[in-house]
Design an enzyme around this catalytic site. Sequence first.
Site, PDB file in Angstrom:
ATOM      1  N   HIS A  62      94.233  13.629  55.502  1.00 38.08           N
ATOM      2  CA  HIS A  62      94.430  14.908  56.224  1.00 38.08           C
ATOM      3  C   HIS A  62      93.481  15.995  55.697  1.00 38.08           C
ATOM      4  CE1 HIS A  62      98.906  14.143  57.524  1.00 38.08           C
ATOM      5  NE2 HIS A  62      98.064  13.734  58.451  1.00 38.08           N
ATOM      6  N   ARG A 122      85.266  11.258  63.337  1.00 42.52           N
ATOM      7  CA  ARG A 122      86.315  11.265  62.319  1.00 42.52           C
ATOM      8  C   ARG A 122      86.367   9.881  61.659  1.00 42.52           C
ATOM      9  NH1 ARG A 122      92.665  10.411  62.765  1.00 42.52           N
ATOM     10  NH2 ARG A 122      93.152  11.006  60.633  1.00 42.52           N
ATOM     11  N   GLU A 180      91.884  19.920  63.742  1.00 44.36           N
ATOM     12  CA  GLU A 180      91.014  19.014  62.994  1.00 44.36           C
ATOM     13  C   GLU A 180      89.683  18.780  63.701  1.00 44.36           C
ATOM     14  OE1 GLU A 180      94.721  16.720  62.641  1.00 44.36           O
ATOM     15  OE2 GLU A 180      93.833  15.868  60.835  1.00 44.36           O
ATOM     16  N   ARG A 205     107.031   6.590  58.207  1.00 41.65           N
ATOM     17  CA  ARG A 205     106.628   6.090  56.884  1.00 41.65           C
ATOM     18  C   ARG A 205     107.560   6.625  55.804  1.00 41.65           C
ATOM     19  NH1 ARG A 205     100.814   8.345  57.417  1.00 41.65           N
ATOM     20  NH2 ARG A 205     100.206   7.339  59.352  1.00 41.65           N
ATOM     21  N   ASN A 208      87.149  10.899  67.974  1.00 37.19           N
ATOM     22  CA  ASN A 208      88.181  10.349  67.089  1.00 37.19           C
ATOM     23  C   ASN A 208      88.582   9.008  67.702  1.00 37.19           C
ATOM     24  OD1 ASN A 208      90.364   9.722  65.537  1.00 37.19           O
ATOM     25  ND2 ASN A 208      91.434  11.675  65.831  1.00 37.19           N
TER      26      ASN A 208
END
Length: 351
Positions: free
Chosen positions: A153, A64, A330, A214, A7
């Site tokens: 996601h 990823r 993940e 955010r 990642n």
Amino acid sequence: MRVAVINSGSSSLKFKLFNMQTNEVIYSKVVEKIGEKNSPIKSHSQALELIEVDFTSIDIIGHRVVHGGEEFTKPTLVNEEVIEKLEDLAHLAPLHNPANLEGIVVAKKKAPSLAQVAVFDTAFHSEMPQEAYLYALDFDLYEKHKIRKYGFHGTSHSYLLKEAAKELNKNESELNIITLHLGNGASACAIENGKSIDTSMGFTPLEGLVMGTRSGDIDPAIVLYMQRDLGMSRDKVDEILNKKSGLLGLCGSSDIRNILEQEDERSRLAINIMTRRVKKYVGAYMALLGRVDAIVFSGGIGENSAYIREKIVDKTLAKEIPILVIKTNEELEIARQCLTFKDSESKNSFS
Ligand code: ADP
């Protein structure tokens, strides 16, 4: 079978090596501050050299990649052509994709003959119906510029679906669930018969839930007002929406643990705004799905805070719908998808 997962972020490289017979992590390393001032690690390729693993012992590397656009809807073997296409997609996710690509390029250089597969955060949502992914904008903006909801996601929501199916002892393809990934970034997903039919993040990961920094959903006219009437530059607005809003903007901290301890009016308000937004999405997704077999909480907040979970799903609703708390993974999901990819490739090559 040994699968490595990379990642790669703009200033970090996370590496995990899995034994897929046992799902165990054999080796894990996070290299940070790549390219930052005064950091001894100048590049991603230098970061990769710090990984103390014999690359010839790896069977496949999964990378990823945040944005796959409309082109990449499943795990994809990386070659020159794919790298070029990913370069073309960079404008859709300027904060993430170029950094993801950097990881791919340096890993390809280090191990050119090793199978390397890109796994996309958007892929799980790629079968959303058109009425879910189209914005009510001039149709040309979709046709000419691909402005639509993509959702993110995806590897987490897909992992949660698989784990929920195990817990509920049902087939994934029979499951209707709502998955809530609540971490610093946060998104909700409506899953019908094992497929994502709607999700809260959109063209970018900014849409939807109130996140650490955010804003999530706002009236888009606010952006115009900030620029036209308040004289803010585009970069300033971008910074405010992505880095200075959400929980941080409301109460001065993006960390739920701090906020829960603070006990002042603004902190309470921030929690109420954040949980109310999730609740609205849960209600909307219940209406879309009709039958809901479970609501799944995950991410740092969803996994750890019973208080937040109860503010989102009250006791009455929890009596009707099973509530599952599942720790997301993940990297393992990326590794599993690489394995499925490899299996399907070898089947194809025999047919
Ligand atoms: P990221 O999206 O960066 O992977 P995480 O999934 O780790 O983020 O989630 C980070 C959030 O989880 C933070 O708001 C943090 O406060 C929250 N969190 C972590 N542990 C706990 C806990 N024990 N109780 C409440 N919130 C927690």
